[in-house]
Design a protein around this motif. Structure first.
Motif, PDB file in Angstrom:
ATOM      1  N   TYR A  47      34.314  34.112  36.796  1.00 25.93           N
ATOM      2  CA  TYR A  47      35.428  34.559  37.628  1.00 25.93           C
ATOM      3  C   TYR A  47      36.391  33.403  37.849  1.00 25.93           C
ATOM      4  CZ  TYR A  47      33.169  32.161  41.564  1.00 25.93           C
ATOM      5  OH  TYR A  47      32.616  31.223  42.375  1.00 25.93           O
TER       6      TYR A  47
ATOM      7  N   GLU B 241      40.204  32.371  40.374  1.00 22.36           N
ATOM      8  CA  GLU B 241      41.184  32.789  41.368  1.00 22.36           C
ATOM      9  C   GLU B 241      42.258  31.712  41.511  1.00 22.36           C
ATOM     10  OE1 GLU B 241      40.194  32.445  45.624  1.00 22.36           O
ATOM     11  OE2 GLU B 241      38.112  32.241  44.930  1.00 22.36           O
TER      12      GLU B 241
ATOM     13  N   PRO C 145      47.684  45.371  37.994  1.00 21.23           N
ATOM     14  CA  PRO C 145      46.579  44.564  37.466  1.00 21.23           C
ATOM     15  C   PRO C 145      46.597  44.572  35.933  1.00 21.23           C
ATOM     16  CG  PRO C 145      45.776  46.699  38.148  1.00 21.23           C
ATOM     17  CD  PRO C 145      47.217  46.652  38.568  1.00 21.23           C
TER      18      PRO C 145
ATOM     19  N   ASP D 124      44.106  44.052  32.175  1.00 24.49           N
ATOM     20  CA  ASP D 124      42.808  43.996  31.485  1.00 24.49           C
ATOM     21  C   ASP D 124      43.132  43.876  30.014  1.00 24.49           C
ATOM     22  OD1 ASP D 124      40.318  44.266  30.378  1.00 24.49           O
ATOM     23  OD2 ASP D 124      39.780  46.082  31.491  1.00 24.49           O
TER      24      ASP D 124
ATOM     25  N   LYS E 164      40.599  39.847  32.990  1.00 26.30           N
ATOM     26  CA  LYS E 164      41.008  40.868  33.947  1.00 26.30           C
ATOM     27  C   LYS E 164      41.540  40.166  35.191  1.00 26.30           C
ATOM     28  CE  LYS E 164      38.499  44.531  34.483  1.00 26.30           C
ATOM     29  NZ  LYS E 164      37.382  45.459  34.791  1.00 26.30           N
ATOM     30  N   GLY E 165      42.552  40.745  35.800  1.00 26.65           N
ATOM     31  CA  GLY E 165      43.099  40.122  36.989  1.00 26.65           C
ATOM     32  C   GLY E 165      43.855  41.111  37.864  1.00 26.65           C
ATOM     33  N   GLU E 166      43.953  40.783  39.130  1.00 24.98           N
ATOM     34  CA  GLU E 166      44.744  41.575  40.058  1.00 24.98           C
ATOM     35  C   GLU E 166      45.238  40.672  41.188  1.00 24.98           C
ATOM     36  OE1 GLU E 166      42.331  44.174  42.828  1.00 24.98           O
ATOM     37  OE2 GLU E 166      40.967  44.015  41.100  1.00 24.98           O
TER      38      GLU E 166
ATOM     39  N   GLY F  30      40.220  37.352  39.345  1.00 21.59           N
ATOM     40  CA  GLY F  30      39.747  38.228  38.281  1.00 21.59           C
ATOM     41  C   GLY F  30      38.524  37.675  37.599  1.00 21.59           C
ATOM     42  N   THR F  31      38.200  38.287  36.470  1.00 23.82           N
ATOM     43  CA  THR F  31      37.018  37.890  35.696  1.00 23.82           C
ATOM     44  C   THR F  31      37.442  37.428  34.314  1.00 23.82           C
ATOM     45  OG1 THR F  31      36.693  40.162  34.916  1.00 23.82           O
ATOM     46  CG2 THR F  31      35.500  39.474  36.904  1.00 23.82           C
TER      47      THR F  31
END
Length: 726
Positions: free
Chosen positions: A130, A132, A189, A191, A209-211, A224-225
């Motif tokens: 993850y 951030e 977001p 992906d 992936k992110g938001e 995100g991951t």
């Protein structure tokens, strides 16, 4: 019990009051429920004895003297009934009525801890980390797995810029930057799957992936991951590539694939099978009967029997038969299949292929006829002909040769060509014969004298041709021996044949180059638009892409129409020249490559008057401008925006067209004499073929025009073309 603490019993937390000796004074109902203890088992008893935490950090804290109002917290793992339990605890010194107490809270976090451990283990197995970003401080945080994927050390602290720069330069880095900016702006977001370059220079595929987290509508954090999907992605790409190659190979080769489920009598065809048989999918009943209906009546019984024998295991299914298509055309089909059986040998399914071998059958028939024609021509030729072995002996001779030399066939076959060659000409052609044997040349000709059976000299014109076997090695020769009296006539005939052959070959070569060069550009444009259309979701963009695809398709159809005109040119280019508008041709070319133009977004300056008509072959003019535009796009400079300027003006009876770009340019001092040569390339571009400018020059000159080039490296190129005014 000190009733002053009785209010604690109803607090919905696991709370206890201990004295300085760690004796329970009071505890909440939540405490008794959490530890499954009665109040009578706790009040008045020592905490450390009841719960056996004597060696824990909490025990150390409780046994120590706490400072006034001190607050200490921690986590503890214990084993209870052979199970691991985790607790978060807090201890605080408390003075009540001048008496010191200890205020203790315990929270069972076993479930959360196990979940965290599970997530951690899952992340390690699935290679999911993850990350951030705190937007205000622009601080980027990576988990250990994220660092591991990037092949950094665990103490590595990336900056925001470094995090972006790990993505592969170009479309991957641009794409992630665009997604992040869009997320910050719109809150959408993402992906996506992209390539990163690790610290060690290794390129791997990742799923990112992110938001965005917002407070009062303002973005404050992105998180995100990050998953390593390199092996899966590369396997997927390889599989897709193999599948596409197989699909392309079967489509281009027109190979149909079918499967027959024996027990269910169900026949399954792929798209190529329907195309091959000319049957619509909705009209196909999916049984063997549907296949048998297409077979030619003369081949039907044999086809059914061969299918039954293959199912029974008597023989392999390897056959050829004829089918009658719905339009009445008869074609030859080659069929191969294998039978899959169960453990007891019973047939389950047949998997096979069909392909059209009509051309092969036609070729075989033509070959047979050619052989028959050769034998007939050989025997009935007015020119002496012979097959000669590598040892110089006659293998076969015709009547004309026997008559010219005065020998019978039986007599001549007992001799070698050296025995009847004039002594002064014995060495003539020996070097050429050596080259034929080695395969360095295919044939040679020379004037030579032979000795007639009666002793006088025969002056002949000899042609020797090499014949190779299946391995390409020379097996024997074909000799043609003509009297000198016939030489002039035969030579003129041969010259005419060779001239016609060269013209036809040149016409065919020119057409082949136009097809390969022009259709590749159109197909590339259509492929690009189709790819964009497949990925696009917005209806407005889909409509726009559909319009562009339609325009490109119309351009392709127009090009094919022009190429058909080229095929029909059998005499001179002039007979096909017609007045053609320059502006229409140029704008049509731009429409046909609109996708490529949109990708680079060049500045186009088209200053060509609508009334400027040139006398040209339209297909040639399309080809010329398509080549110039695609070359300008292909060899543009990455240092500046591409600019393309096209102008035209009338000078006397000519229309002078200037095509200018600010691309990479050419070193004319080095390549000047070879710029318009065939297969000459000057930049290390993967699509460079060295054909375009060669075709362009020949097309312009064929239309009585001229082309000149001016170019400076890293400045640009100017083409000046002169066309006949219509």
């Amino acid at each position: 019990m000190d009733t002053n603490f009785s209010i604690l019993t109803k607090i919905p937390l696991a709370i206890a009051i201990l004295d300085q000796e760690n004796i329970f004074i009071e505890c909440s109902d939540q405490w008794t429920e959490q530890f499954n203890k009665k109040r009578s088992d706790l009040i008045g008893y020592n905490f450390l004895q009841v719960f056996s935490w004597g060696s824990s950090e909490l025990a150390t804290i409780l046994n120590a003297k706490l400072k006034r109002e001190a607050l200490i917290s921690g986590s503890e793992q214990i084993i209870k009934n052979k199970k691991k339990l985790w607790f978060d605890w807090k201890v605080q010194s408390l003075i009540h009525n001048k008496v010191k107490y200890k205020y203790l809270t315990l929270k069972d976090v076993t479930r959360a801890k196990k979940l965290d451990d599970l997530i951690d283990k899952t992340g390690k197995v699935a290679r999911i980390g993850y990350w951030e970003i705190e937007l205000e401080s622009k601080t980027l945080i990576w988990s250990d797995i994220t660092k591991e994927i990037h092949e950094t050390t665990k103490d590595y602290k990336p900056t925001l810029e470094e995090g972006i720069n790990f993505y592969k330069e170009g479309e991957h880095r641009d794409h992630i930057s665009k997604l992040v900016n869009s997320a910050i702006t719109t809150g959408e977001p993402w992906d996506t799957e992209l390539i990163i370059v690790t610290v060690n220079g290794k390129e791997i595929w990742v799923r990112a992936k992110g938001e965005v987290e917002r407070i009062d509508g303002e973005p404050v954090r992105i998180f995100g991951t990050f998953q390593d999907i390199n092996e899966k992605k590369r396997a997927e790409l390889k599989f897709n590539e193999t599948s596409e190659r197989l699909a392309l190979a079967t489509k281009e080769a027109k190979i149909g694939i079918w499967q027959y489920n024996v027990a269910e009598n169900q026949l399954i065809w792929d798209d190529n099978m329907f195309t091959l048989y000319g049957i619509k999918r909705e009209d196909f009943l999916g049984a063997v009967d549907a296949w048998e209906k297409s077979i030619h009546p003369d081949d039907k019984e044999r086809g059914k029997k061969e299918l039954e024998m293959a199912i029974s295991g008597e023989q392999e299914f390897d056959t050829t038969f004829r089918i009658i298509k719905p339009n009445g055309n008869i074609i030859h089909i080659k069929a191969l299949a294998t039978v899959k059986r169960d453990n007891e040998g019973n047939p389950l399914t047949m998997l096979g292929t069909n392909w059209d071998v009509t051309d092969l059958k036609t070729t075989q028939l033509q070959l047979q006829r050619s052989e028959e024609s050769f034998v007939g021509a050989f025997e009935n030729s007015s020119i002496g002909m012979a097959l000669v072995g590598l040892d110089g002996r006659w293998m076969q001779v015709n009547t004309s040769l026997c008559e010219s030399l005065g020998y019978s066939k039986e007599e001549l076959l007992k001799l070698s060509f050296k025995e009847i060659t004039h002594t002064e000409d014995l060495e003539k052609g020996m070097d050429e014969m050596y080259d034929l044997v080695k395969g360095k040349k295919e044939s040679f000709q020379l004037n030579k004298r032979y000795i007639h059976k009666k002793g006088h000299a025969i002056h002949a014109f000899l042609t020797v041709t090499r014949v190779g076997n299946i391995d390409g090695k020379t097996s024997h020769f074909i000799a043609q021996v003509a009297d000198l009296t016939q030489m002039v006539i035969n030579k003129e005939k041969l010259r005419d044949v060779l001239k016609l052959t060269r013209e036809q070959n040149q016409s065919l070569l020119n057409f082949a180059h136009i097809v390969a060069h022009n259709l590749r550009s159109h197909s590339g444009n259509i492929t690009m638009l189709s790819d964009f259309l497949r990925k696009e979701k917005a209806s407005k963009e889909i409509v726009e892409l559909t319009t562009m695809l339609k325009s490109a398709s119309e351009g392709l159809a127009e090009t094919i129409s022009h190429l058909n005109d080229v095929v029909q040119v059998r005499t001179t280019t002039e007979e096909k020249m017609t007045p053609t508008g320059l502006e229409k041709c140029i704008l049509g070319t731009i429409r046909n490559i609109e996708a490529q133009i949109n990708e680079l977004n060049p500045l186009l300056k088209i200053n060509v008057k609508k009334e400027h008509l040139v006398n040209v072959v339209p297909a040639y003019l399309d080809s010329i401008f398509l080549n110039l535009f695609t070359n300008a796009l292909k060899y543009c400079s990455n240092k500046r925006r591409l600019e393309i300027e096209v102008t035209s003006k009338i000078i006397n009876n000519e229309i002078v067209v200037k095509f200018k770009d600010n691309g990479l340019g050419l070193d004319l001092g080095r390549y000047g004499n070879r710029v318009f040569g065939m297969f000459k390339t000057f930049h290390n571009h993967k699509d460079a073929k060295g054909i375009g400018l060669f075709i362009t020059k020949n097309q312009i000159e064929a239309m009585r025009g001229k082309i000149e080039i001016e170019s400076v490296v890293d400045v640009g190129t100017l083409f000046t073309m002169r066309f006949e005014k219509a």
